[in-house]
Design a protein around this motif. Sequence first.
Motif, PDB file in Angstrom:
ATOM      1  N   ARG A   2       0.842  -1.183   0.000  1.00  0.00           N
ATOM      2  CA  ARG A   2       0.000   0.000   0.000  1.00  0.00           C
ATOM      3  C   ARG A   2       0.884   1.242   0.000  1.00  0.00           C
ATOM      4  O   ARG A   2       1.805   1.367   0.813  1.00  0.00           O
ATOM      5  CB  ARG A   2      -0.874  -0.027   1.257  1.00  0.00           C
ATOM      6  CG  ARG A   2      -1.967   1.012   1.269  1.00  0.00           C
ATOM      7  CD  ARG A   2      -2.865   0.734   2.445  1.00  0.00           C
ATOM      8  NE  ARG A   2      -3.884   1.755   2.564  1.00  0.00           N
ATOM      9  CZ  ARG A   2      -4.198   2.378   3.692  1.00  0.00           C
ATOM     10  NH1 ARG A   2      -3.546   2.087   4.806  1.00  0.00           N
ATOM     11  NH2 ARG A   2      -5.141   3.284   3.713  1.00  0.00           N
ATOM     12  N   SER A  12       1.338   1.324   6.025  1.00  0.00           N
ATOM     13  CA  SER A  12       0.972   0.017   6.575  1.00  0.00           C
ATOM     14  C   SER A  12      -0.470  -0.313   6.196  1.00  0.00           C
ATOM     15  O   SER A  12      -1.335   0.563   6.215  1.00  0.00           O
ATOM     16  CB  SER A  12       1.110   0.052   8.094  1.00  0.00           C
ATOM     17  OG  SER A  12       0.218  -0.883   8.656  1.00  0.00           O
ATOM     18  N   PRO A  13      -0.737  -1.591   5.875  1.00  0.00           N
ATOM     19  CA  PRO A  13      -2.130  -1.938   5.572  1.00  0.00           C
ATOM     20  C   PRO A  13      -3.045  -1.736   6.782  1.00  0.00           C
ATOM     21  O   PRO A  13      -4.258  -1.661   6.645  1.00  0.00           O
ATOM     22  CB  PRO A  13      -2.058  -3.413   5.166  1.00  0.00           C
ATOM     23  CG  PRO A  13      -0.701  -3.884   5.507  1.00  0.00           C
ATOM     24  CD  PRO A  13       0.188  -2.704   5.667  1.00  0.00           C
ATOM     25  N   PHE A  14      -2.472  -1.647   7.979  1.00  0.00           N
ATOM     26  CA  PHE A  14      -3.300  -1.465   9.168  1.00  0.00           C
ATOM     27  C   PHE A  14      -3.353  -0.016   9.628  1.00  0.00           C
ATOM     28  O   PHE A  14      -3.760   0.284  10.747  1.00  0.00           O
ATOM     29  CB  PHE A  14      -2.827  -2.391  10.294  1.00  0.00           C
ATOM     30  CG  PHE A  14      -2.946  -3.824   9.899  1.00  0.00           C
ATOM     31  CD1 PHE A  14      -4.199  -4.429   9.827  1.00  0.00           C
ATOM     32  CD2 PHE A  14      -1.829  -4.567   9.526  1.00  0.00           C
ATOM     33  CE1 PHE A  14      -4.326  -5.746   9.416  1.00  0.00           C
ATOM     34  CE2 PHE A  14      -1.953  -5.880   9.118  1.00  0.00           C
ATOM     35  CZ  PHE A  14      -3.205  -6.473   9.065  1.00  0.00           C
ATOM     36  N   TYR A  15      -2.894   0.888   8.769  1.00  0.00           N
ATOM     37  CA  TYR A  15      -3.046   2.304   9.079  1.00  0.00           C
ATOM     38  C   TYR A  15      -4.391   2.752   8.516  1.00  0.00           C
ATOM     39  O   TYR A  15      -4.635   2.664   7.313  1.00  0.00           O
ATOM     40  CB  TYR A  15      -1.892   3.097   8.451  1.00  0.00           C
ATOM     41  CG  TYR A  15      -2.066   4.585   8.596  1.00  0.00           C
ATOM     42  CD1 TYR A  15      -1.997   5.186   9.857  1.00  0.00           C
ATOM     43  CD2 TYR A  15      -2.314   5.389   7.487  1.00  0.00           C
ATOM     44  CE1 TYR A  15      -2.175   6.554  10.003  1.00  0.00           C
ATOM     45  CE2 TYR A  15      -2.489   6.757   7.622  1.00  0.00           C
ATOM     46  CZ  TYR A  15      -2.426   7.325   8.880  1.00  0.00           C
ATOM     47  OH  TYR A  15      -2.605   8.674   9.026  1.00  0.00           O
ATOM     48  N   PHE A  16      -5.295   3.229   9.416  1.00  0.00           N
ATOM     49  CA  PHE A  16      -6.649   3.546   8.969  1.00  0.00           C
ATOM     50  C   PHE A  16      -6.929   5.039   8.869  1.00  0.00           C
ATOM     51  O   PHE A  16      -8.041   5.440   8.563  1.00  0.00           O
ATOM     52  CB  PHE A  16      -7.680   2.866   9.877  1.00  0.00           C
ATOM     53  CG  PHE A  16      -7.733   1.390   9.679  1.00  0.00           C
ATOM     54  CD1 PHE A  16      -8.446   0.841   8.630  1.00  0.00           C
ATOM     55  CD2 PHE A  16      -7.037   0.534  10.521  1.00  0.00           C
ATOM     56  CE1 PHE A  16      -8.485  -0.530   8.415  1.00  0.00           C
ATOM     57  CE2 PHE A  16      -7.060  -0.835  10.319  1.00  0.00           C
ATOM     58  CZ  PHE A  16      -7.788  -1.375   9.268  1.00  0.00           C
ATOM     59  N   GLY A  17      -5.912   5.859   9.136  1.00  0.00           N
ATOM     60  CA  GLY A  17      -6.103   7.311   9.054  1.00  0.00           C
ATOM     61  C   GLY A  17      -6.494   7.742   7.649  1.00  0.00           C
ATOM     62  O   GLY A  17      -6.278   7.018   6.676  1.00  0.00           O
ATOM     63  N   THR A  18      -7.079   8.945   7.538  1.00  0.00           N
ATOM     64  CA  THR A  18      -7.482   9.420   6.215  1.00  0.00           C
ATOM     65  C   THR A  18      -6.350  10.157   5.508  1.00  0.00           C
ATOM     66  O   THR A  18      -6.381  10.314   4.295  1.00  0.00           O
ATOM     67  CB  THR A  18      -8.694  10.370   6.306  1.00  0.00           C
ATOM     68  OG1 THR A  18      -8.380  11.396   7.232  1.00  0.00           O
ATOM     69  CG2 THR A  18      -9.940   9.641   6.766  1.00  0.00           C
ATOM     70  N   GLY A  24       0.679  14.130   4.322  1.00  0.00           N
ATOM     71  CA  GLY A  24      -0.614  14.721   4.681  1.00  0.00           C
ATOM     72  C   GLY A  24      -1.666  14.684   3.585  1.00  0.00           C
ATOM     73  O   GLY A  24      -2.748  15.241   3.748  1.00  0.00           O
ATOM     74  N   ALA A  25      -1.361  14.022   2.457  1.00  0.00           N
ATOM     75  CA  ALA A  25      -2.357  13.968   1.373  1.00  0.00           C
ATOM     76  C   ALA A  25      -3.541  13.103   1.795  1.00  0.00           C
ATOM     77  O   ALA A  25      -3.394  12.190   2.614  1.00  0.00           O
ATOM     78  CB  ALA A  25      -1.729  13.363   0.123  1.00  0.00           C
ATOM     79  N   ASP A  26      -4.715  13.398   1.242  1.00  0.00           N
ATOM     80  CA  ASP A  26      -5.902  12.595   1.510  1.00  0.00           C
ATOM     81  C   ASP A  26      -5.765  11.266   0.748  1.00  0.00           C
ATOM     82  O   ASP A  26      -5.815  11.252  -0.483  1.00  0.00           O
ATOM     83  CB  ASP A  26      -7.147  13.362   1.044  1.00  0.00           C
ATOM     84  CG  ASP A  26      -8.427  12.706   1.539  1.00  0.00           C
ATOM     85  OD1 ASP A  26      -9.304  13.444   1.999  1.00  0.00           O
ATOM     86  OD2 ASP A  26      -8.540  11.466   1.460  1.00  0.00           O
ATOM     87  N   ILE A  27      -5.580  10.176   1.500  1.00  0.00           N
ATOM     88  CA  ILE A  27      -5.243   8.897   0.865  1.00  0.00           C
ATOM     89  C   ILE A  27      -6.329   8.438  -0.108  1.00  0.00           C
ATOM     90  O   ILE A  27      -6.045   7.947  -1.192  1.00  0.00           O
ATOM     91  CB  ILE A  27      -5.022   7.802   1.940  1.00  0.00           C
ATOM     92  CG1 ILE A  27      -3.850   8.187   2.846  1.00  0.00           C
ATOM     93  CG2 ILE A  27      -4.765   6.445   1.300  1.00  0.00           C
ATOM     94  CD1 ILE A  27      -3.714   7.326   4.076  1.00  0.00           C
ATOM     95  N   LEU A  28      -7.585   8.625   0.299  1.00  0.00           N
ATOM     96  CA  LEU A  28      -8.678   8.114  -0.516  1.00  0.00           C
ATOM     97  C   LEU A  28      -8.984   9.023  -1.708  1.00  0.00           C
ATOM     98  O   LEU A  28      -9.225   8.566  -2.818  1.00  0.00           O
ATOM     99  CB  LEU A  28      -9.927   7.942   0.363  1.00  0.00           C
ATOM    100  CG  LEU A  28     -11.074   7.153  -0.232  1.00  0.00           C
ATOM    101  CD1 LEU A  28     -10.657   5.726  -0.536  1.00  0.00           C
ATOM    102  CD2 LEU A  28     -12.266   7.156   0.719  1.00  0.00           C
TER     103      LEU A  28
END
Lengths: 66, 483
Positions: A2, A12-18, A24-28
Amino acid sequence: MRKCPKCEKRLSPFYFGTECKHCGADILYYHFDERLEQDAAKAEVQEEKVQRLLGKLPFLRKKYKN
Amino acid sequence: MNPEGEKRYVGYGEALAYGFAAGGKAFVTTPTQSGYLSLFFTKVFGLPAGSVSFMMLLSGLWDAINDPLIGSLIDKTRTGYGKLRAWLIITPLPFAVLTVTLFGGPSFLGGVNSVGVKIAYMYVSYILWELCFTFADVPFNGMTTAVSPLARDRTRVISFSTFISGIVAGAAQTLLLSLMDASEKGIWNISLRTVFLLIGVISAVFGGGLFSLAGIFTKERIVQSARQPSIIEGFKVLIHNKPLVLIVLSNMLMSAGGLYNVFTTYYFAEVLKLNSLKLLIDIPGGAVGIGTYPFIPAIKRKFDNKQIMIIHFISKAAVGIVCFFAGFRHYTSKAVAVPVLMLLNIVISIVNTVKNIISTEMIGDAIDYMELETGERNEGVSFAVSSFFGKLTSSVSTSIATAVLPRIGLSYKTVGGQQVSVKGEKTDFYIWMFYVLIPQLVNALGVIPYFWYNLTGKRLESIRAQLALRREELLAELESAEE
Ligand SMILES: [Zn+2]
């Protein structure tokens, strides 16, 4: 693996922050439209593969022949 | 290059991953269906039937509060994966563990004789299992709409999932029944307790493994509002979502068709006295149902969702009437009943295949409609509430059906330690009527709410176009906030 869509650093695949921890970019939603277009291109490649495969089946040949 | 009208965001790979995940879910849920679950708790775990049915009743009531609450919690979720996918990544592992815990109970508590301890174990293991299931199931269903803004993507994802889960559920049921038979008939020297532990482990590893594909391979492609709707707001929105209320209402009227399942069982057991004949009758229907899938895109081009629903109501009622009269005087004759019931089964199987896909899709349309009205999407609450009412009405109709049995003259008495059925003069005829005719007519009542349903044609197109614009604005805001 990821990656952040902007800085391409590992996430990390277990990082759930946005937001990306590094830049600081918006991942989604970062460059959402462009990424949608990439998905569309990928989907089309698969679509053509499947159509070609279906075209090889004798009983479907008429339907999928291009 | 495809013309713009054929554009897709979801490729075959992703749709298949979602379909196999649905298969995994179907595998795990098969042994938890009410019939098997109550058999497991009573016969295998050795709990009194009364405390098992009381627990089921309590858990049903708890769902009424719990399901919408979980739904709105899911609607509030915002993560780098989206709001639904995050749950699909987290839940598979605990879900697998809880499945083994549930079905391994009798094995783990092997030396315990206290009924109190066993009952406590049943409550804790089942309620935790159900809780985790809801956290997995609601986002999973929500994904059918969030996976893409395009209707054709959604149709394919839903079709793959109903197709694969239908096949897997059949396989899971066959496995369960044959293991139980093998144990009880002494073919394999294994206790029922071990059979269920085995089922738990296979469900966890195979079913849970497949289910995890959804979190790994599917993506959310609809922009959600940055603001997180509060729980109260979620409920308010739901009441104001008129199309959704109509769909749920119609589903409730339809699921009065739960009578059908009960009377199917009794017809084969008490009228024809040959349970396995049902398997034979299911074969052509099952095959034709599968054969319906390739025609779904063509059917969708020809009719809109509302028309398809209306055709479904009419076809079922019509075939019910025809079959009822075809077997009017011959319902005890296998030579007449078998072909007539095969016909009934084929028609029901075709229209149900299409209906199941369409009704999930329409919930997606209703969520889209509400997004246009309020700016927020409620996949969580909407799917949670619709599945809750589905569960509720099917259990109500099952209990109504059970209550009808003595009224039509069917009862059981114990003779020489065996359960023997006692029938009245017209009992067989009534069972035929409640199996072939009545459920199909009751199902047709579900058409009524659709007179007010208007998310079709030009209106739906305009909603989708306005939403596409709205979402672009949202994105532009997000991008500018980032600069
Ligand atoms: Zn970054």
